[in-house]
Design an enzyme around this catalytic site. Structure first.
Site, PDB file in Angstrom:
ATOM      1  N   ASN A   7       0.879  -1.172   0.000  1.00  0.00           N
ATOM      2  CA  ASN A   7       0.000   0.000   0.000  1.00  0.00           C
ATOM      3  C   ASN A   7       0.914   1.218   0.000  1.00  0.00           C
ATOM      4  O   ASN A   7       1.465   1.598   1.025  1.00  0.00           O
ATOM      5  CB  ASN A   7      -0.879  -0.043   1.261  1.00  0.00           C
ATOM      6  CG  ASN A   7      -1.824   1.149   1.333  1.00  0.00           C
ATOM      7  OD1 ASN A   7      -1.789   2.037   0.475  1.00  0.00           O
ATOM      8  ND2 ASN A   7      -2.647   1.177   2.363  1.00  0.00           N
ATOM      9  N   LYS A  14       3.320   0.863   3.097  1.00  0.00           N
ATOM     10  CA  LYS A  14       2.984  -0.196   4.064  1.00  0.00           C
ATOM     11  C   LYS A  14       3.044  -1.529   3.324  1.00  0.00           C
ATOM     12  O   LYS A  14       2.693  -1.586   2.138  1.00  0.00           O
ATOM     13  CB  LYS A  14       1.560   0.003   4.595  1.00  0.00           C
ATOM     14  CG  LYS A  14       1.432   1.195   5.505  1.00  0.00           C
ATOM     15  CD  LYS A  14       0.046   1.193   6.140  1.00  0.00           C
ATOM     16  CE  LYS A  14      -0.227   2.551   6.745  1.00  0.00           C
ATOM     17  NZ  LYS A  14      -1.578   3.021   6.530  1.00  0.00           N
ATOM     18  N   ARG A  95      -2.652  -2.095  -3.374  1.00  0.00           N
ATOM     19  CA  ARG A  95      -3.869  -1.334  -3.121  1.00  0.00           C
ATOM     20  C   ARG A  95      -3.838  -0.100  -4.029  1.00  0.00           C
ATOM     21  O   ARG A  95      -2.856   0.639  -4.058  1.00  0.00           O
ATOM     22  CB  ARG A  95      -3.908  -0.887  -1.659  1.00  0.00           C
ATOM     23  CG  ARG A  95      -5.097  -0.018  -1.372  1.00  0.00           C
ATOM     24  CD  ARG A  95      -5.129   0.449   0.055  1.00  0.00           C
ATOM     25  NE  ARG A  95      -6.324   1.225   0.259  1.00  0.00           N
ATOM     26  CZ  ARG A  95      -6.346   2.404   0.868  1.00  0.00           C
ATOM     27  NH1 ARG A  95      -5.240   2.943   1.336  1.00  0.00           N
ATOM     28  NH2 ARG A  95      -7.481   3.049   1.014  1.00  0.00           N
ATOM     29  N   HIS A 184     -13.106   2.611   0.578  1.00  0.00           N
ATOM     30  CA  HIS A 184     -13.065   1.542   1.588  1.00  0.00           C
ATOM     31  C   HIS A 184     -13.728   0.263   1.042  1.00  0.00           C
ATOM     32  O   HIS A 184     -14.184  -0.585   1.807  1.00  0.00           O
ATOM     33  CB  HIS A 184     -13.841   1.915   2.881  1.00  0.00           C
ATOM     34  CG  HIS A 184     -13.223   2.982   3.712  1.00  0.00           C
ATOM     35  ND1 HIS A 184     -13.986   3.845   4.477  1.00  0.00           N
ATOM     36  CD2 HIS A 184     -11.925   3.317   3.938  1.00  0.00           C
ATOM     37  CE1 HIS A 184     -13.191   4.673   5.123  1.00  0.00           C
ATOM     38  NE2 HIS A 184     -11.931   4.386   4.818  1.00  0.00           N
ATOM     39  N   HIS A 212     -18.022   1.113   8.547  1.00  0.00           N
ATOM     40  CA  HIS A 212     -16.565   1.185   8.723  1.00  0.00           C
ATOM     41  C   HIS A 212     -16.248   2.509   9.421  1.00  0.00           C
ATOM     42  O   HIS A 212     -16.375   3.584   8.837  1.00  0.00           O
ATOM     43  CB  HIS A 212     -15.898   1.119   7.330  1.00  0.00           C
ATOM     44  CG  HIS A 212     -14.404   1.233   7.348  1.00  0.00           C
ATOM     45  ND1 HIS A 212     -13.560   0.218   6.961  1.00  0.00           N
ATOM     46  CD2 HIS A 212     -13.590   2.255   7.708  1.00  0.00           C
ATOM     47  CE1 HIS A 212     -12.307   0.596   7.089  1.00  0.00           C
ATOM     48  NE2 HIS A 212     -12.294   1.835   7.527  1.00  0.00           N
ATOM     49  N   GLY A 216     -11.024   7.419   8.819  1.00  0.00           N
ATOM     50  CA  GLY A 216     -12.017   7.685   7.778  1.00  0.00           C
ATOM     51  C   GLY A 216     -13.230   6.812   8.073  1.00  0.00           C
ATOM     52  O   GLY A 216     -13.080   5.706   8.593  1.00  0.00           O
ATOM     53  N   ARG A 245     -12.572  14.953   8.800  1.00  0.00           N
ATOM     54  CA  ARG A 245     -13.401  15.299   7.632  1.00  0.00           C
ATOM     55  C   ARG A 245     -14.852  15.514   8.053  1.00  0.00           C
ATOM     56  O   ARG A 245     -15.379  14.757   8.869  1.00  0.00           O
ATOM     57  CB  ARG A 245     -13.347  14.181   6.585  1.00  0.00           C
ATOM     58  CG  ARG A 245     -12.061  14.170   5.795  1.00  0.00           C
ATOM     59  CD  ARG A 245     -11.998  12.983   4.857  1.00  0.00           C
ATOM     60  NE  ARG A 245     -10.993  12.039   5.291  1.00  0.00           N
ATOM     61  CZ  ARG A 245     -10.911  10.778   4.870  1.00  0.00           C
ATOM     62  NH1 ARG A 245     -11.774  10.306   4.014  1.00  0.00           N
ATOM     63  NH2 ARG A 245      -9.967   9.987   5.318  1.00  0.00           N
ATOM     64  N   ASP A 286      -9.137  11.570  18.041  1.00  0.00           N
ATOM     65  CA  ASP A 286      -9.063  10.182  18.484  1.00  0.00           C
ATOM     66  C   ASP A 286     -10.209   9.922  19.459  1.00  0.00           C
ATOM     67  O   ASP A 286     -10.334  10.604  20.476  1.00  0.00           O
ATOM     68  CB  ASP A 286      -7.712   9.897  19.149  1.00  0.00           C
ATOM     69  CG  ASP A 286      -7.507   8.400  19.354  1.00  0.00           C
ATOM     70  OD1 ASP A 286      -8.406   7.735  19.912  1.00  0.00           O
ATOM     71  OD2 ASP A 286      -6.451   7.899  18.946  1.00  0.00           O
ATOM     72  N   GLU A 337     -14.656  -1.438  15.776  1.00  0.00           N
ATOM     73  CA  GLU A 337     -14.281  -2.701  16.431  1.00  0.00           C
ATOM     74  C   GLU A 337     -14.104  -2.553  17.941  1.00  0.00           C
ATOM     75  O   GLU A 337     -14.220  -3.527  18.672  1.00  0.00           O
ATOM     76  CB  GLU A 337     -12.960  -3.229  15.832  1.00  0.00           C
ATOM     77  CG  GLU A 337     -13.117  -3.750  14.422  1.00  0.00           C
ATOM     78  CD  GLU A 337     -11.788  -3.969  13.720  1.00  0.00           C
ATOM     79  OE1 GLU A 337     -10.784  -4.258  14.386  1.00  0.00           O
ATOM     80  OE2 GLU A 337     -11.758  -3.833  12.479  1.00  0.00           O
ATOM     81  N   GLU A 388      -7.992  -5.506   5.345  1.00  0.00           N
ATOM     82  CA  GLU A 388      -7.878  -5.147   3.927  1.00  0.00           C
ATOM     83  C   GLU A 388      -6.684  -5.838   3.263  1.00  0.00           C
ATOM     84  O   GLU A 388      -6.748  -6.216   2.100  1.00  0.00           O
ATOM     85  CB  GLU A 388      -7.772  -3.631   3.782  1.00  0.00           C
ATOM     86  CG  GLU A 388      -9.087  -2.949   4.130  1.00  0.00           C
ATOM     87  CD  GLU A 388      -8.985  -1.440   4.220  1.00  0.00           C
ATOM     88  OE1 GLU A 388      -9.058  -0.782   3.185  1.00  0.00           O
ATOM     89  OE2 GLU A 388      -8.817  -0.929   5.349  1.00  0.00           O
TER      90      GLU A 388
HETATM   91  P1  AMP Z   1      -8.355   3.030  11.718  1.00  0.00           P
HETATM   92  O1  AMP Z   1      -8.407   4.143  10.711  1.00  0.00           O
HETATM   93  O2  AMP Z   1      -9.267   1.913  11.401  1.00  0.00           O
HETATM   94  O3  AMP Z   1      -6.950   2.579  12.042  1.00  0.00           O
HETATM   95  O4  AMP Z   1      -8.932   3.664  13.103  1.00  0.00           O
HETATM   96  C1  AMP Z   1      -8.242   4.649  13.805  1.00  0.00           C
HETATM   97  C2  AMP Z   1      -9.150   5.294  14.832  1.00  0.00           C
HETATM   98  O5  AMP Z   1      -9.757   4.286  15.648  1.00  0.00           O
HETATM   99  C3  AMP Z   1      -8.403   6.186  15.826  1.00  0.00           C
HETATM  100  O6  AMP Z   1      -8.315   7.496  15.352  1.00  0.00           O
HETATM  101  C4  AMP Z   1      -9.292   6.125  17.067  1.00  0.00           C
HETATM  102  O7  AMP Z   1     -10.232   7.189  17.038  1.00  0.00           O
HETATM  103  C5  AMP Z   1     -10.049   4.832  16.934  1.00  0.00           C
HETATM  104  N1  AMP Z   1      -9.711   3.847  17.966  1.00  0.00           N
HETATM  105  C6  AMP Z   1      -8.658   3.003  17.985  1.00  0.00           C
HETATM  106  N2  AMP Z   1      -8.693   2.249  19.117  1.00  0.00           N
HETATM  107  C7  AMP Z   1      -9.790   2.618  19.801  1.00  0.00           C
HETATM  108  C8  AMP Z   1     -10.393   2.217  21.057  1.00  0.00           C
HETATM  109  N3  AMP Z   1      -9.856   1.261  21.800  1.00  0.00           N
HETATM  110  N4  AMP Z   1     -11.534   2.842  21.419  1.00  0.00           N
HETATM  111  C9  AMP Z   1     -12.089   3.791  20.651  1.00  0.00           C
HETATM  112  N5  AMP Z   1     -11.580   4.215  19.483  1.00  0.00           N
HETATM  113  C10 AMP Z   1     -10.450   3.636  19.063  1.00  0.00           C
END
Ligand code: AMP
Length: 402
Positions: A7, A14, A95, A184, A212, A216, A245, A286, A337, A388
């Protein structure tokens, strides 16, 4: 067969190397800050095992060729190499963000495919050139193996015209292919297929809403195994509220900010992509920080959480209307998740529509798929981890025909 998944971004690459006999990850890593004063390679060996090892290299990494050579040297040969030499790698999957209307499925890369990906650059000016850099370098370094492109947009190419057209002059579609594409797609397809198996249905018989939620965020309605609508649009800005966003808003905003604040198009574009969403509303993008702030009584963090989860609910409701019968709603990616509160708030009040969460199940943590609806719930609700890279590796193998 060992399959390498790449990727490639503008200043990062990555990668993951799979042993496709058992789909285990032999190694994975990321090269970052390509072209900057000091680049970093973080390489993990057997990352999913108890004896995982990490190697970090910090040095100037001039370009994608240098970056890729660096990790290939670590993978092949040497003390910690997981392959004796390059010839053990039988295929490379890439990707690619935008496949426009041209690419509906993964495809073996040849010069015509490269030209096709180049043609989509106006639709993804940041991503497609970076993806092409990765493909070009990898084809040089692995000249004798098949390379396969897997597109983020491809899964959504089954979306019907009434869902992908914008209510704009038709000439914009004819001249520039302005329409909804969605992104996605690899994640939505992977998670929808996994969920169909979990609920005991054939993919072509399952109606599923995939949610998802990561940095994003996007949502897709899948009917009888095919995407029929998705929340992201011409670009990944449309739809749900994301980390930085905005998602949906009034399309007159550009003109309003131009007239009243003297902002230029690029400035508004940056505002909506990089300074909006959760970060714009409460200063944090976050979700973990947002929950901590809510606990301390931060009203803006509370608002940001409420705006995001309300938007999720609005989309879930509209996709229930689109699908008619919904077999499952499934949450995936970083927030989807891990975040029981976001899941609960996004489904709050949907009981009359047949969606009933089991609070205890929702609060549980697992790295495996888990059902979070009650047995009485007409619509099953699941949490299914996305993968992915594995989806790209499987697609690569399917195209290569092994
Ligand atoms: P991804 O783009 O799928 O890697 O998701 C990243 C985002 O997931 C981060 O910016 C966090 O806001 C959120 N995230 C990751 N771990 C947790 C967690 N344990 N609880 C809540 N949000 C999380």
């Amino acid at each position: 067969m060992k399959t390498l998944v790449i990727n490639s971004g503008s200043s990062s690459i990555k990668y993951q190397l799979f042993n496709m006999e058992d789909e285990s990850v032999l190694c994975s890593g990321v090269v970052e800050r390509i072209g900057e004063e000091e680049g970093v390679l973080t390489h993990k060996i057997n990352p999913d095992s108890d004896n995982a090892e990490k190697v970090v290299v910090k040095e100037y990494i001039a370009d994608h060729t240098a970056g890729m050579s660096l990790f290939i040297d670590l993978i092949c040969g040497g003390e910690k190499g997981v392959c004796k030499d390059k010839s053990e790698i039988g295929a490379v999957g890439h990707r690619v963000v935008h496949g426009g209307e041209e690419f509906h499925q993964p495809i073996l890369i040849n010069d015509a495919v490269i030209k096709g990906i180049e043609k989509m650059v106006p639709l993804a000016p940041l991503h497609n050139p970076a993806n092409l850099d990765g493909i070009t370098v990898a084809r040089e370094l692995f000249a004798d193996v098949p390379h396969v492109a897997v597109f983020d947009t491809a899964y959504h190419q089954s979306i019907p015209e009434h869902a992908y057209m914008y209510a704009l002059p038709y000439s914009l579609y004819e001249e520039m292919r302005v329409r909804r594409y969605g992104f996605h797609g690899t994640s939505h397809r992977f998670v929808a297929k996994e969920t169909a198996a979990l609920i005991g249905k054939k993919p072509e018989e399952a109606n599923i809403i995939t949610v998802h939620l990561g940095n994003g965020c996007s949502m897709t309605a899948t009917k009888n195994g095919k995407a029929v609508d998705t929340s992201m649009g011409l670009t990944p800005l449309e739809g749900l509220v994301m980390g930085t966003r905005s998602g949906d808003l009034d399309p007159a905003l550009h003109a309003f900010l131009g007239r009243n604040k003297g902002m230029g198009l690029e400035e508004v574009d940056t505002l909506l992509n990089k300074e909006s969403g959760l970060k714009g509303m409460c200063g944090m993008n976050d979700m973990r920080d947002i929950h901590a702030a809510v606990e301390k009584g931060d009203k803006r963090a509370e608002m940001a959480l409420a705006v995001q989860t309300y938007r999720n609910k609005k989309y879930i409701g509209s996709y229930m209307a689109v699908l008619g019968r919904v077999d499952a709603i499934v949450f995936t990616a970083g927030i989807g998740e891990n975040d029981a509160i976001v899941r609960q708030k996004s489904l709050e009040g949907l009981e009359p529509l047949g969606v009933e969460i089991d609070e205890k199940a929702n609060d549980a943590r697992a790295s495996e798929p888990m059902k979070i609806s009650t047995d009485a719930s007409r619509v099953q609700v699941w949490v299914v981890p996305t993968n992915e890279e594995l989806a790209i590796a499987r697609d690569t193998l399917a195209v290569v025909g092994e």
